[in-house]
Each structure stands twice: as C-alpha cells, then as structure tokens.
Design an enzyme around this catalytic site. Structure first.
Site, mmCIF file in Angstrom:
data_model
loop_
_atom_site.group_PDB
_atom_site.id
_atom_site.type_symbol
_atom_site.label_atom_id
_atom_site.label_comp_id
_atom_site.label_asym_id
_atom_site.label_seq_id
_atom_site.Cartn_x
_atom_site.Cartn_y
_atom_site.Cartn_z
ATOM 1 N N HIS A 152 0.847 -1.202 0.000
ATOM 2 C CA HIS A 152 0.000 0.000 0.000
ATOM 3 C C HIS A 152 0.879 1.247 0.000
ATOM 4 O O HIS A 152 0.626 2.199 -0.720
ATOM 5 C CB HIS A 152 -0.912 0.026 1.235
ATOM 6 N N ASP A 183 -6.728 5.458 2.139
ATOM 7 C CA ASP A 183 -6.731 4.054 1.734
ATOM 8 C C ASP A 183 -8.085 3.408 2.017
ATOM 9 O O ASP A 183 -8.735 3.710 3.024
ATOM 10 C CB ASP A 183 -5.652 3.321 2.530
HETATM 11 C C1 UDX Z 1 -0.623 -7.689 -0.380
HETATM 12 C C2 UDX Z 1 -1.465 -8.931 -0.732
HETATM 13 O O1 UDX Z 1 -0.838 -10.110 -0.273
HETATM 14 C C3 UDX Z 1 -1.703 -8.993 -2.239
HETATM 15 O O2 UDX Z 1 -2.524 -10.105 -2.536
HETATM 16 C C4 UDX Z 1 -2.375 -7.718 -2.698
HETATM 17 O O3 UDX Z 1 -2.588 -7.762 -4.093
HETATM 18 C C5 UDX Z 1 -1.548 -6.509 -2.289
HETATM 19 O O4 UDX Z 1 -1.309 -6.521 -0.875
HETATM 20 P P1 UDX Z 1 1.960 -8.484 -1.027
HETATM 21 O O5 UDX Z 1 1.683 -9.902 -0.687
HETATM 22 O O6 UDX Z 1 3.003 -7.812 -0.295
HETATM 23 O O7 UDX Z 1 0.620 -7.599 -1.009
HETATM 24 O O8 UDX Z 1 2.328 -8.548 -2.594
HETATM 25 P P2 UDX Z 1 2.543 -7.455 -3.690
HETATM 26 O O9 UDX Z 1 1.301 -6.689 -3.968
HETATM 27 O O10 UDX Z 1 3.103 -8.173 -4.839
HETATM 28 O O11 UDX Z 1 3.606 -6.423 -3.095
HETATM 29 C C6 UDX Z 1 4.861 -6.801 -2.679
HETATM 30 C C7 UDX Z 1 5.809 -5.631 -2.813
HETATM 31 O O12 UDX Z 1 6.952 -5.894 -2.027
HETATM 32 C C8 UDX Z 1 6.269 -5.425 -4.245
HETATM 33 O O13 UDX Z 1 6.381 -4.041 -4.501
HETATM 34 C C9 UDX Z 1 7.649 -6.083 -4.254
HETATM 35 O O14 UDX Z 1 8.542 -5.492 -5.181
HETATM 36 C C10 UDX Z 1 8.121 -5.865 -2.833
HETATM 37 N N1 UDX Z 1 9.031 -6.935 -2.394
HETATM 38 C C11 UDX Z 1 8.538 -8.120 -1.923
HETATM 39 C C12 UDX Z 1 10.387 -6.735 -2.472
HETATM 40 O O15 UDX Z 1 10.843 -5.663 -2.927
HETATM 41 N N2 UDX Z 1 11.216 -7.723 -2.048
HETATM 42 C C13 UDX Z 1 10.768 -8.899 -1.574
HETATM 43 O O16 UDX Z 1 11.603 -9.753 -1.213
HETATM 44 C C14 UDX Z 1 9.366 -9.112 -1.500
#
Ligand code: UDX
Length: 454
Positions: A25, A124
């Site tokens: 977010h 948000d």
């Molecule tokens: C959460 C929910 O799990 C997801 O289903 C929803 O769509 C958004 O909120 P998350 O699981 O963190 O998100 O996944 P994602 O939306 O893909 O965001 C992850 C972020 O963290 C990306 O910007 C990614 O680049 C970053 N990240 C993650 C890293 O930079 N390094 C990592 O090792 C893991």
C-alpha cells in the site's frame, strides 16, 4: 518548503495522503506522491512513526521539499507490538489489531487534518472512517484503492449479486471463495466487516482512484464504475523503481553472470509465508525444471525476532547441493524491482500480489502464476487473460504440484510453446509506460477540479 520555481503557488494543491501500512500500500502512495509533486501538488504523508522512518529512507533531498511526513500516534493496545514495521512487510497476523488501533486513532487523525487544512484527503480503502473526519471539516476526500480493478469489480459484484456469477469469463466465485474462507466467514458473522469494503467508497467524493491502467483493465474499470456509481480513474501502474541503494546485494552480481532471459525470480510478496509443503513442491519443481532461479523465502518472526526456522532446516535435504550454482535462495527480502529489471531474468514465479503483477509487466517479464489467497487467484486469471503469464493449476485446488510447476516454468522461459507469452509480456511493457503519463494527467485534472483549482 515548496520553493520550487515550477510551482505556481496560486494553484498549488495540498494533499494529505493516508495509506494503509502494508508494503504493497505504501509503495503506490509514495509513487503517486512523487508524480503529483512534479505537477503543482505538495504532499503531507501521514502514517505511524515507525512506518515514516522506513519511508524517509526512500525520499531523496529534492522530493523532501514537496513531501512532509506527518506522524500519527496509535493508541497503545495490549496485542500490538510497539516496533512492528513495514521494512520487510507487515506481519499478516497483526491485521486485526492494527485495524482496531487505526480505527481508535480517528480523533488524532481529525486533529491532524484540522492543523494542516489540506485542499484534499487521499485515503486508503482500509481506513473507511477517514473520509468522515474530512467531511466534518469540509475537506474533499478521495479513496485510493491499491488492488486491481478486476478484483475490486469482482468484490462489489460478489456482495451485490451473490446469485449471479461475475459476467467476465474465467473468473468464478469459487476462485475467491476457496481461498478466502476465513474472510467470508468473518463477513457472514460480522456485518461491519462486510461493510468495510464499501463504506469508505460510499463516503468519498465522486471519483475513486485505482492502481492500474485502462489499457489492461478497461472493461473492469467500466464495470466497477457502473456498479458503484462513482467514476473510477486509473492512476497508472505506479510501480516501485529499482532503488540505487540496493546495489550491495550479491545476488545481482550472481545474476550478472547468467545468460540473457535464463533465470526465474521466485517470490511470494511481503505478507504470505510458505508452508513446509509449499516449500517442498516449489523446491522440487525448480530442481526438475533445470532453469536457473533466485528464490526469496520469508519466515514468520516471533517476539525475539526469530522463530528458529532456517533455510538449511526447511529446504529439502541436499537441495542446495544438488542445484549448486544454478540457484540462489535468499532469506527474508530481495530487491525485487532491481531483479525484475535485470536482462537475465526470463520469468517471475509469483503469488500475483497486484504490485508484483504490475512490476512484472512493467519490466516485460512473463509470469508463472502461483496464487495463494486473497485477490491473488483473481489477479492470476487476469494475467492469463491478458496473455502475459500462465497459471500453475493445483491438484484438486489445494496443492502445488512440482511436476506442473516445472512444466510451466520450462514453457514460459525456454520452450517454443511459450513464445507468444514472452512476446506479449515484452509488448505490454511499452504500452504500460506510454499510458502512465496520460493517466497521471487525467488524475491531476480530476483532483484539481475537485478542489476548485481549475
Ligand atoms: C498484499 C497482498 O498479499 C496482495 O494479494 C495484494 O494484491 C496486495 O497486498 P503483497 O503480498 O506484499 O501484497 O504482494 P505485492 O502486492 O506483490 O507487493 C509486494 C511488494 O513488495 C512489491 O512491490 C515487491 O517489489 C516488494 N518486495 C517483496 C520486495 O521488494 N522484495 C521482496 O523480497 C518481497
């Protein structure tokens, strides 16, 4: 602050942004703030002190002229650790207590609004009470949804028309239900929880910002607009850019030595923790595929910062020795944007979090979709519909199968059968980048209209 010559002070628009805490977010809010700063906006970014400390590291000197960080102090709750943070993701189990703490912080937030008196609040969708505080002070409030329009329209449809399937092919109620049993039970037993998804939007102004691009989700944006009766405006992909401070990672120098488009990046976002069974199937799937890989694994932490799990104890016996220099396993966190932007990456084994999907498209990397829960199965169907990836189908909807994973990796990265997916992913990259600026201009116009500044 705000002495930059580009800004015409008569028309400067001040915005208080209020993101939810999760990494997925904060990043889009910050990227939106950066875009608005170049177009006569000044930004106040409100969050908890610990979160602001993480954000501060991502704001360079030039940006800090336009972005002021505003701390919101949460009430002390027995189950809320003081030092929760977002550097490496928000611990998912803290969601209920964090939501409670934020709900209780509404009076503090109202004081902040009264002190800053911004022209506009952008909040948000997980903070549906925020627009009430703004309304009391005659400040227009716009909701910014960081999920896909596909997921958002699906959710509004699901709750409005529970007996009619979603009117778009290949996305079914069962995709959501089988992965979100707990959430749906919560909604059934607690109407407040069910309302949460739509409350904020009902209280906001007539436009809603949504992360994504019309180019890839036009029909879903139109559908949610018709369902909600408010204009949904796509703000563009808003992907995080590779951070120059990330250079120290040795995986990048390891990746430098691989061949072009030869390696897959494997990551499941900032919230989901792989089970032992997931880890086994993924490990054997990677091994069988014979394709190079970088795999980032996160373990949940206990109060002491560790729960005793280590890669050596968790990966299948002898796995690291067998794959040798063909694979790298990283514990905790990896510089995802930098890795996806590397020419030697040929595929992304992803849980299909919305940020990850857009980052992959932004860098033209085809997706091997392994959705886990929440919106991810819906996003995975969209990835297939657009043609930029292939979903790894599960056995009886429960278990990832190593053989299937290996087959999909090979198809997407090396085999002739994956040629179209690779080409579609490469093409979408340019389309997304071209559309992004137009989308920001449209957003600026809509926001300026709301504040009476044009
Ligand atoms: C959460 C929910 O799990 C997801 O289903 C929803 O769509 C958004 O909120 P998350 O699981 O963190 O998100 O996944 P994602 O939306 O893909 O965001 C992850 C972020 O963290 C990306 O910007 C990614 O680049 C970053 N990240 C993650 C890293 O930079 N390094 C990592 O090792 C893991």
């Amino acid at each position: 602050m705000n002495t930059n010559n580009n800004i015409n002070n008569n028309k400067t628009i001040s915005v208080l942004m209020f993101p939810w805490l999760g990494y997925g977010h904060i990043t889009p809010y910050l990227e939106l703030a950066k875009k608005l700063c170049t177009r006569n906006f000044v930004i106040y970014l409100c969050s908890t002190p610990a979160t602001l400390a993480c954000i501060e590291k991502k704001i360079n000197e030039k940006l800090s002229q336009f972005i002021t960080l505003v701390p919101l102090f949460l009430p002390v709750l027995p189950n809320l650790p003081i030092d929760f943070h977002t550097t490496n993701g928000l611990p998912h189990h803290l969601m209920p207590v964090l939501k409670e703490a934020f709900d209780l912080s509404a009076p503090n937030f109202a004081d902040i609004l009264a002190k800053i008196k911004p022209d506009l609040l952008i909040y948000d969708f997980l903070q549906p009470w925020a627009p009430l505080a703004a309304k009391d002070q005659n400040i227009p409030a716009v909701e910014f949804i960081t999920s896909s329009s596909t997921m958002t329209s699906f959710m509004f449809h699901y709750f409005k028309n529970p007996s009619i399937e979603f009117p778009f092919s290949k996305i079914y109620f069962r995709d959501y239900e089988s992965n979100n049993k707990k959430r749906l039970l919560d909604c059934a037993s607690n109407p407040k929880e069910k309302e949460r998804a739509s409350l904020g939007v009902n209280r906001s102004c007539n436009i809603v910002l949504i992360k994504g691009s019309r180019d890839i989700e036009g029909k879903y944006i139109d559908y949610v607009t018709s369902l909600v009766g408010k204009k949904f405006v796509a703000v563009g992909p808003l992907v995080q850019q590779p951070d120059p401070n990330d250079q120290g990672y040795d995986i990048i120098s390891w990746l430098d030595k691989k061949e072009r488009r030869s390696t897959v990046f494997v990551s499941f976002g900032s919230e989901y923790f792989l089970t032992k069974q997931d880890i086994d199937e993924i490990a054997y799937g990677l091994e069988l595929s014979n394709v190079n890989f970088i795999w980032v694994i996160r373990f949940p932490k206990d109060e002491n910062g560790s729960n005793g799990k280590t890669l050596a104890k968790t990966l299948p016996l002898g796995f690291l020795e067998r794959v040798g220099n063909r694979g790298k396993v990283v514990e905790g966190w990896a510089p995802q944007a930098k890795i996806l932007g590397h020419v030697n990456i040929g595929g992304f084994v992803s849980h299909c979090g919305w940020n990850s999907v857009l980052e992959s498209m932004n860098f033209g990397v085809p997706i091997i979709a392994v959705p886990m829960h929440l919106d991810q199965p819906i996003n995975a169907r969209l990835v297939e519909e657009i043609g930029v990836g292939v979903e790894v189908l599960r056995d009886g909807n429960t278990k990832i199968r190593r053989g299937t994973l290996s087959d999909v990796i090979k198809r997407v990265v090396i085999e002739d059968a994956g040629e179209l997916v690779r080409k579609t992913a490469a093409d979408i990259k340019d389309r997304l980048r071209e559309g992004g600026d137009k989308e920001t201009d449209e957003v600026v116009k809509e926001l300026a209209k709301l504040c009476g500044k044009i």
